[in-house]
Design a protein around this motif. Structure first.
Motif, PDB file in Angstrom:
ATOM      1  N   TRP A  76      11.334   1.606 -10.850  1.00  0.00           N
ATOM      2  CA  TRP A  76      10.210   2.560 -11.346  1.00  0.00           C
ATOM      3  C   TRP A  76      10.899   3.665 -12.020  1.00  0.00           C
ATOM      4  CZ3 TRP A  76       5.855   0.423 -12.572  1.00  0.00           C
ATOM      5  CH2 TRP A  76       5.303  -0.282 -11.778  1.00  0.00           C
ATOM      6  N   ILE A  77      10.584   4.253 -13.065  1.00  0.00           N
ATOM      7  CA  ILE A  77      10.783   5.539 -13.665  1.00  0.00           C
ATOM      8  C   ILE A  77       9.598   6.368 -13.694  1.00  0.00           C
ATOM      9  CG2 ILE A  77      13.245   5.066 -14.413  1.00  0.00           C
ATOM     10  CD1 ILE A  77      11.937   4.931 -17.160  1.00  0.00           C
ATOM     11  N   GLY A  78       9.510   7.496 -14.099  1.00  0.00           N
ATOM     12  CA  GLY A  78       7.933   8.409 -14.076  1.00  0.00           C
ATOM     13  C   GLY A  78       7.392   8.105 -15.475  1.00  0.00           C
ATOM     14  N   ALA A  79       7.786   7.486 -16.410  1.00  0.00           N
ATOM     15  CA  ALA A  79       7.140   7.452 -17.606  1.00  0.00           C
ATOM     16  C   ALA A  79       5.754   6.431 -17.505  1.00  0.00           C
ATOM     17  CB  ALA A  79       7.853   6.666 -18.825  1.00  0.00           C
ATOM     18  N   MET A  80       4.600   6.829 -18.213  1.00  0.00           N
ATOM     19  CA  MET A  80       3.560   6.118 -18.362  1.00  0.00           C
ATOM     20  C   MET A  80       2.536   6.288 -19.446  1.00  0.00           C
ATOM     21  SD  MET A  80       0.792   7.954 -15.603  1.00  0.00           S
ATOM     22  CE  MET A  80       0.304   6.152 -15.032  1.00  0.00           C
ATOM     23  N   ASP A  81       1.696   5.542 -19.996  1.00  0.00           N
ATOM     24  CA  ASP A  81       0.671   5.704 -20.832  1.00  0.00           C
ATOM     25  C   ASP A  81      -0.674   5.591 -20.473  1.00  0.00           C
ATOM     26  OD1 ASP A  81       0.902   2.926 -20.978  1.00  0.00           O
ATOM     27  OD2 ASP A  81       0.986   2.856 -23.276  1.00  0.00           O
ATOM     28  N   PHE A  82      -1.146   5.697 -19.497  1.00  0.00           N
ATOM     29  CA  PHE A  82      -2.162   5.184 -18.582  1.00  0.00           C
ATOM     30  C   PHE A  82      -3.346   5.886 -19.474  1.00  0.00           C
ATOM     31  CE2 PHE A  82      -5.439   5.113 -15.381  1.00  0.00           C
ATOM     32  CZ  PHE A  82      -5.479   3.890 -15.090  1.00  0.00           C
ATOM     33  N   GLY A  83      -3.492   7.301 -19.740  1.00  0.00           N
ATOM     34  CA  GLY A  83      -4.483   7.718 -20.390  1.00  0.00           C
ATOM     35  C   GLY A  83      -4.743   7.657 -21.979  1.00  0.00           C
ATOM     36  N   TYR A  84      -3.621   7.423 -22.516  1.00  0.00           N
ATOM     37  CA  TYR A  84      -3.409   7.554 -23.828  1.00  0.00           C
ATOM     38  C   TYR A  84      -2.753   6.338 -24.179  1.00  0.00           C
ATOM     39  CZ  TYR A  84      -3.447   9.875 -28.529  1.00  0.00           C
ATOM     40  OH  TYR A  84      -3.739  10.029 -29.756  1.00  0.00           O
ATOM     41  N   GLU A  85      -3.048   5.305 -24.680  1.00  0.00           N
ATOM     42  CA  GLU A  85      -2.278   4.200 -24.908  1.00  0.00           C
ATOM     43  C   GLU A  85      -1.202   3.981 -26.161  1.00  0.00           C
ATOM     44  OE1 GLU A  85      -0.821   0.705 -24.078  1.00  0.00           O
ATOM     45  OE2 GLU A  85      -2.802   1.322 -22.768  1.00  0.00           O
ATOM     46  N   GLY A  86       0.070   3.837 -25.732  1.00  0.00           N
ATOM     47  CA  GLY A  86       1.024   4.105 -26.601  1.00  0.00           C
ATOM     48  C   GLY A  86       1.625   5.447 -26.613  1.00  0.00           C
ATOM     49  N   HIS A  87       1.148   6.490 -26.016  1.00  0.00           N
ATOM     50  CA  HIS A  87       1.799   7.733 -25.881  1.00  0.00           C
ATOM     51  C   HIS A  87       2.453   7.945 -24.488  1.00  0.00           C
ATOM     52  CE1 HIS A  87       0.266   8.907 -30.095  1.00  0.00           C
ATOM     53  NE2 HIS A  87      -0.810   7.998 -29.483  1.00  0.00           N
ATOM     54  N   PHE A  88       3.592   7.762 -24.275  1.00  0.00           N
ATOM     55  CA  PHE A  88       4.002   7.920 -23.217  1.00  0.00           C
ATOM     56  C   PHE A  88       4.458   9.362 -22.652  1.00  0.00           C
ATOM     57  CE2 PHE A  88       4.670   3.502 -24.242  1.00  0.00           C
ATOM     58  CZ  PHE A  88       4.436   2.711 -23.005  1.00  0.00           C
ATOM     59  N   LEU A  89       3.909   9.558 -21.485  1.00  0.00           N
ATOM     60  CA  LEU A  89       4.346  10.868 -21.014  1.00  0.00           C
ATOM     61  C   LEU A  89       5.097  10.881 -19.535  1.00  0.00           C
ATOM     62  CD1 LEU A  89       2.139  11.965 -18.354  1.00  0.00           C
ATOM     63  CD2 LEU A  89       0.906  12.127 -20.089  1.00  0.00           C
ATOM     64  N   TRP A  90       5.691  11.746 -19.219  1.00  0.00           N
ATOM     65  CA  TRP A  90       6.443  11.900 -17.987  1.00  0.00           C
ATOM     66  C   TRP A  90       5.362  12.221 -17.058  1.00  0.00           C
ATOM     67  CZ3 TRP A  90      10.505   8.929 -17.602  1.00  0.00           C
ATOM     68  CH2 TRP A  90      11.308   8.802 -18.786  1.00  0.00           C
ATOM     69  N   ALA A 113      -3.074  -3.579 -20.137  1.00  0.00           N
ATOM     70  CA  ALA A 113      -2.694  -3.587 -18.779  1.00  0.00           C
ATOM     71  C   ALA A 113      -1.678  -2.938 -18.366  1.00  0.00           C
ATOM     72  CB  ALA A 113      -2.767  -4.840 -18.495  1.00  0.00           C
ATOM     73  N   GLU A 114      -0.505  -2.737 -19.428  1.00  0.00           N
ATOM     74  CA  GLU A 114       0.702  -2.289 -18.832  1.00  0.00           C
ATOM     75  C   GLU A 114       0.924  -0.779 -19.327  1.00  0.00           C
ATOM     76  OE1 GLU A 114       3.074  -6.598 -19.222  1.00  0.00           O
ATOM     77  OE2 GLU A 114       3.300  -5.121 -20.910  1.00  0.00           O
ATOM     78  N   ASN A 115       0.826  -0.144 -18.434  1.00  0.00           N
ATOM     79  CA  ASN A 115       0.892   1.398 -18.417  1.00  0.00           C
ATOM     80  C   ASN A 115       2.121   2.216 -17.611  1.00  0.00           C
ATOM     81  OD1 ASN A 115      -1.627   1.684 -19.893  1.00  0.00           O
ATOM     82  ND2 ASN A 115      -2.689   0.830 -17.940  1.00  0.00           N
ATOM     83  N   CYS A 116       2.569   1.294 -16.801  1.00  0.00           N
ATOM     84  CA  CYS A 116       3.861   2.124 -16.115  1.00  0.00           C
ATOM     85  C   CYS A 116       4.973   1.629 -16.740  1.00  0.00           C
ATOM     86  CB  CYS A 116       3.757   1.987 -14.541  1.00  0.00           C
ATOM     87  SG  CYS A 116       1.962   3.024 -14.096  1.00  0.00           S
ATOM     88  N   VAL A 117       6.264   2.347 -16.539  1.00  0.00           N
ATOM     89  CA  VAL A 117       7.557   2.048 -17.048  1.00  0.00           C
ATOM     90  C   VAL A 117       8.541   1.711 -15.859  1.00  0.00           C
ATOM     91  CG1 VAL A 117       9.429   2.877 -18.718  1.00  0.00           C
ATOM     92  CG2 VAL A 117       7.094   3.214 -19.123  1.00  0.00           C
ATOM     93  N   ILE A 118       9.604   0.515 -16.127  1.00  0.00           N
ATOM     94  CA  ILE A 118      10.593   0.449 -15.381  1.00  0.00           C
ATOM     95  C   ILE A 118      11.601   0.469 -16.065  1.00  0.00           C
ATOM     96  CG2 ILE A 118       9.197  -1.008 -13.479  1.00  0.00           C
ATOM     97  CD1 ILE A 118      10.297  -3.553 -15.184  1.00  0.00           C
TER      98      ILE A 118
END
Length: 145
Positions: A76-90, A113-118
């Motif tokens: 895991w690293i701290g990037a995700m786009d859970f709230g706004y698809e395609g717009h990754f934030l830390w 379904a894929e919102n977190c980054v590895i």
């Protein structure tokens, strides 16, 4: 007078290093989900890895290489786009990710379904988006110097 000047130069240099967010990275082998990884990093005084440049990415990869061995693949690293698809934030610092290092064909999103980054070892240590409860081998924390 020379001593005062030297002290001033050293203080300014240390301030500049802190202002530019120099980070250390440490990888841990523990199979937990994205949010548990974030919590574990915070409990140790860090954050789930925030990577804002190629140099930082290389330091995070070095941390993964130090613990990965030959049988582990996903961190895991701290990037995700859970709230706004395609717009990754830390996630740990609530800041949009400008620097990204996704593998070819990623982020694939897989129907939202894929919102977190590895960091994926088998994809040349590039990034992949996965579900936030994906079965990982570990996580990377970043610590401000």
């Amino acid at each position: 007078m020379a001593f005062k000047s030297l002290c001033l130069v050293l203080c300014l240099a240390l301030y500049a290093m802190e202002a530019h967010g120099v980070r250390n990275y440490i990888a841990y082998r523990r199979a937990i989900n994205f949010f548990q990884s974030d919590q574990a990093c915070r409990q140790m005084g860090g954050k789930l890895a925030v990577i804002e440049s190629e140099a930082e990415h290389n330091r995070a990869v070095d941390a993964v290489k130090a613990v990965a061995g030959t049988t582990t693949n996903y961190y895991w690293i701290g990037a995700m786009d859970f709230g706004y698809e395609g717009h990754f934030l830390w996630f740990p610092i609530n800041k949009y990710a400008v620097y990204k290092n996704f593998a070819t064909g990623e982020p694939s999103n897989n129907g939202g379904a894929e919102n977190c980054v590895i960091i994926q070892v088998s994809k040349s240590y590039m990034w992949n988006d996965v579900t936030c409860d994906f079965g990982v081998d570990g996580y990377v924390c970043s610590f401000d110097r």
